[in-house]
Design a protein around this motif. Structure first.
Motif, mmCIF file in Angstrom:
data_model
loop_
_atom_site.group_PDB
_atom_site.id
_atom_site.type_symbol
_atom_site.label_atom_id
_atom_site.label_comp_id
_atom_site.label_asym_id
_atom_site.label_seq_id
_atom_site.Cartn_x
_atom_site.Cartn_y
_atom_site.Cartn_z
ATOM 1 N N ARG A 285 36.791 27.933 49.578
ATOM 2 C CA ARG A 285 37.481 27.896 48.294
ATOM 3 C C ARG A 285 38.973 28.199 48.424
ATOM 4 O O ARG A 285 39.384 28.933 49.318
ATOM 5 C CB ARG A 285 36.864 28.937 47.347
ATOM 6 N N VAL B 14 33.981 27.834 32.803
ATOM 7 C CA VAL B 14 33.108 28.833 33.412
ATOM 8 C C VAL B 14 32.658 28.410 34.803
ATOM 9 O O VAL B 14 32.603 29.232 35.718
ATOM 10 C CB VAL B 14 31.860 29.077 32.524
ATOM 11 N N LYS C 127 33.322 42.091 43.139
ATOM 12 C CA LYS C 127 33.481 41.460 44.466
ATOM 13 C C LYS C 127 32.757 42.267 45.540
ATOM 14 O O LYS C 127 32.108 41.703 46.424
ATOM 15 C CB LYS C 127 34.972 41.360 44.829
ATOM 16 N N ALA D 177 31.840 25.337 40.854
ATOM 17 C CA ALA D 177 31.469 26.729 41.102
ATOM 18 C C ALA D 177 30.131 26.859 41.829
ATOM 19 O O ALA D 177 29.853 27.884 42.452
ATOM 20 C CB ALA D 177 31.397 27.487 39.774
ATOM 21 N N ILE E 26 36.740 43.811 38.525
ATOM 22 C CA ILE E 26 36.543 42.618 39.368
ATOM 23 C C ILE E 26 36.480 43.015 40.845
ATOM 24 O O ILE E 26 35.674 42.474 41.616
ATOM 25 C CB ILE E 26 37.649 41.568 39.098
ATOM 26 N N SER E 27 37.303 44.002 41.241
ATOM 27 C CA SER E 27 37.217 44.499 42.626
ATOM 28 C C SER E 27 35.799 44.978 42.920
ATOM 29 O O SER E 27 35.245 44.716 43.984
ATOM 30 C CB SER E 27 38.192 45.658 42.845
ATOM 31 N N ASP F 250 40.684 29.668 45.532
ATOM 32 C CA ASP F 250 40.402 30.129 44.174
ATOM 33 C C ASP F 250 41.622 30.880 43.638
ATOM 34 O O ASP F 250 41.962 31.972 44.098
ATOM 35 C CB ASP F 250 39.171 31.044 44.239
ATOM 36 N N MET G 288 31.787 30.002 49.313
ATOM 37 C CA MET G 288 32.852 30.975 49.101
ATOM 38 C C MET G 288 33.970 30.793 50.127
ATOM 39 O O MET G 288 35.142 30.920 49.793
ATOM 40 C CB MET G 288 32.291 32.404 49.188
ATOM 41 N N LEU H 102 42.108 32.386 40.859
ATOM 42 C CA LEU H 102 41.819 33.697 40.230
ATOM 43 C C LEU H 102 41.719 34.774 41.302
ATOM 44 O O LEU H 102 42.288 35.864 41.164
ATOM 45 C CB LEU H 102 40.531 33.623 39.413
ATOM 46 N N HIS I 86 44.010 38.021 41.922
ATOM 47 C CA HIS I 86 43.423 39.353 42.000
ATOM 48 C C HIS I 86 43.956 40.104 43.228
ATOM 49 O O HIS I 86 44.362 41.267 43.134
ATOM 50 C CB HIS I 86 41.899 39.250 42.056
ATOM 51 N N THR J 19 40.213 46.305 38.176
ATOM 52 C CA THR J 19 39.391 47.258 38.931
ATOM 53 C C THR J 19 37.920 46.851 38.889
ATOM 54 O O THR J 19 37.212 46.922 39.898
ATOM 55 C CB THR J 19 39.580 48.674 38.354
ATOM 56 N N PHE K 20 30.081 33.095 43.538
ATOM 57 C CA PHE K 20 30.597 34.012 42.508
ATOM 58 C C PHE K 20 31.936 33.458 42.043
ATOM 59 O O PHE K 20 32.873 33.359 42.836
ATOM 60 C CB PHE K 20 30.755 35.401 43.139
ATOM 61 N N THR K 21 32.000 33.071 40.777
ATOM 62 C CA THR K 21 33.202 32.407 40.273
ATOM 63 C C THR K 21 33.626 32.998 38.931
ATOM 64 O O THR K 21 32.812 33.114 38.022
ATOM 65 C CB THR K 21 32.947 30.889 40.082
ATOM 66 N N ILE K 22 34.897 33.333 38.844
ATOM 67 C CA ILE K 22 35.494 33.710 37.559
ATOM 68 C C ILE K 22 36.400 32.550 37.162
ATOM 69 O O ILE K 22 37.470 32.368 37.744
ATOM 70 C CB ILE K 22 36.281 35.029 37.686
#
Lengths: 423, 423
Positions: free
Chosen positions: B245, B289, A260, B237, A256-257, B247, B242, B249, B253, A254, A277-279
């Motif tokens: 990508r 990271v 974003k 990263a 991370i949502s 991605d 964006m 992760l 999500h 939640t 923006f990178t995780i």
């Protein structure tokens, strides 16, 4: 390109390309790519190669307290601060053959053209190879340029250890003793150049996707690193009803949502596609299929060319970390904040005027990766050139640059250097 | 409770509680809790204790090929299939004092009451301690009851190894030789009981939250285990826009958001709060990271009492795994599917009639955890009782049951057993 009568047009780009291919034999990996860690034997041999090439072109050669190596072609007025061109010769453990080395060999090509054309210029020119840009052996990277720019002290750099326990100081002492046996001159101090230029592969996909060989770089993104942690309650996945859970994974999901949303909202508000923006790291504990997680930890790498934009998002992140997420407490650690750097507008424009000849309509990019220029930009007017690399791939043996993309970049570098040498 | 003239009312629950506290000294951990791994020396001593207690109550004692131990009080008609009451004496490495042991000692309390009241009954009664319910030393768990119910063969169980390399077969051989030296009788074969009852701590928070001591259990949830994998492209990263990508992760999500929607939609459609959906493992690669992840892997533990509901969700999961998520390919591995078990309605009702006296209005729960009853329910009419445990905590030294919550559970067990013995 027909009848390119500019100085840039005089560069023997085939010689440049042969030099580059030859140079990266030092430390070449059996399966392809380059493994030349800072201050290892190959990295020292790479410096000796550079010094030898400098001597062939009639340059004076120097090394400083941190092992940076300089080739100097004297100008008519030795009192004028020199133009500096540089990059690095060290690589990642399993790196590519272009990251760094291309920029140093491009500088050499400028010296060769001046030498072969027997051109006199008011201002001196130096080509530098900075020590340990990558930081792969001794972290963090870029100590050579940081020390030169007065951003880091030797005292904090020398004790850094590699994985085998060798200190930067010991590895450097060995390197300096080898350089001392060469014909290079020990020149301990740094200086303030007139301007600084650096050519580097883009390490990103934009040029490759657009089919353009080269572009100017107007700055380096600021980077904030964060670590978010969510703490819930571990419990049995079968016996704990959904509404009685404090599930750290669901809390992270939640949150991370929401992160974003912050990024997307900011991008729309600023009509801005430069946010990154990178995780890249995510860990769950205890990490068992049938146990509700009580701890989720993830990293955020946030980049933007403007400090204000980073500050706005930073404040929103801090606020989100104050809230409960699915009943779980959040904490936010800021691991590091590196502010953005804007390069010198005059030099960027100068580069772009020359680029127009070889890559009309090329974009002006902001570097998403760090480079030695991030430090030198605080010392003197600086800018960079990017060369297209295949699929944007780097830090990998498959890193690849086409000769026909590198050639115009070297011509642009030479032409711009020529103009700066006459300023 | 005044003038409780039922058989259940005759149980000396204080004696039961003393027995339980005494029993869990065998293998007690210095800091609290119980560390009694299947077939270790403490687990074998716990069996000997049970056999000794059986003898004191005039029971015959048996052990079978897999080390299950039985105390038998003979009925007037030895031809009638016996009533079976059971649970387990093994624990997690750092487990609690109630998980399993409470159920075995509760069975012993029924035998003691019959013995002390000198009650004759048509049908025989046996109390069993099943081998290795936990599966903590030799995975998977419940081989004792599974073998008894004909669900697993000895040949597949004996080669299982613990962390030190000892096989289940070797540990069992040692246990059987110790039991052979006791006064217990070697009875190789299993049999079909008239009915099976098991008392167990809830290992969940519902009873504790509702303030009720005991309730009937109408079945055991089915459990599907899944592993989702999303494969993207690792990249820098900072340099990768964006929109360029892949991605992993972010793909995970978005997929998890959709899985949550499936669960929530199904819960609403079926007006059903019995679904359990847990992501307990989550891994990202390469896990740096400043590198976009190219691989995200996560587990799903999905539970529901109805096979049809699990099948509907399973089909939706399979369909979602066909899609691309943020440009990344998904794969879905089904690690295991254990179908739900519904207990015998007549026995559940019988339990509930007695429960009404001690915990009026108690809910009828479905077990979210596995128990030996999951296998025995395929062999004969079976049901379980749950006892409240503090905060629903189990598999932990702080696992806690109040004496006043356990006592009515033992009375309900005894009363129901009494009625089944006269069927």
């Amino acid at each position: 390109m027909q009848n390119d009568e500019t100085f840039g047009g005089q560069v023997d780009t085939q010689h440049f390309w042969r030099d580059l291919q030859h140079q990266v034999c030092i430390g070449a990996l059996p399966g392809g790519g380059l493994g030349r860690l800072a201050l290892d034997d190959n990295d020292i041999r790479a410096r000796q190669w550079l010094i030898d090439e400098g001597h062939k072109l009639g340059c004076q050669t120097f090394y400083d307290l941190i092992g940076n190596v300089y080739l100097r072609r004297e100008g008519l007025d030795p009192q004028l601060p020199p133009l500096l061109i540089g990059s690095h010769l060290d690589s990642q453990p399993c790196g590519g053959a272009y990251d760094g080395t291309l920029g140093v060999v491009a500088g050499l090509a400028v010296l060769r053209t001046l030498h072969e054309q027997n051109i006199s210029h008011p201002r001196s020119i130096e080509v530098v190879s900075w020590t340990n840009e990558e930081g792969a052996r001794f972290a963090p990277g870029t100590p050579g340029s940081a020390w030169f720019a007065g951003k880091r002290e030797l005292e904090e750099i020398l004790p850094l250890c590699d994985d085998s326990g060798t200190t930067f100081g010991d590895a450097l002492a060995h390197c300096l003793s080898v350089l001392g046996d060469s014909n290079a001159i020990d020149r301990p101090d740094s200086f303030t150049p007139h301007a600084y230029l650096e050519v580097h592969i883009e390490q990103g996909p934009i040029l490759d996707a657009s089919g353009l060989p080269v572009c100017a770089v107007s700055g380096i993104q600021g980077v904030n690193w964060y670590r978010f942690e969510l703490v819930g309650v571990a419990n049995h996945a079968g016996t704990t009803p959904m509404e009685m859970r404090y599930d750290a994974l669901m809390a992270a999901h939640t949150l991370i949502s929401e992160l974003k949303s912050v990024i997307e909202r900011t991008a729309v508000q600023h009509q801005d596609n430069q946010l990154r923006f990178t995780i890249g790291k995510f860990a769950l504990a205890p990490g068992s299929v049938n146990t509700i997680a009580d701890r989720a930890t993830f990293s955020v790498d946030l980049r933007h060319p403007k400090a204000e934009t980073l500050a706005v998002i930073d404040a929103e992140f801090q606020q989100l970390a104050q809230q409960l997420w699915e009943g779980c407490e959040a904490t936010l650690h800021v691991s590091s904040r590196v502010p953005p750097v804007a390069f010198d507008e005059d030099i960027v424009s100068l580069l772009e005027r020359s680029i127009e000849q070889y890559a009309p309509g090329a974009p002006r990019l902001v570097s998403g990766a760090f480079h030695d220029a991030i430090h030198i930009a605080h010392l003197c007017p600086s800018a960079m050139l990017f060369v297209a690399c295949r699929d944007g791939l780097s830090h990998h043996p498959d890193e690849h640059v086409e000769e026909q993309d590198a050639a115009p970049a070297v011509r642009v570098l030479a032409q711009t250097a020529f103009e700066l040498l006459h300023q």
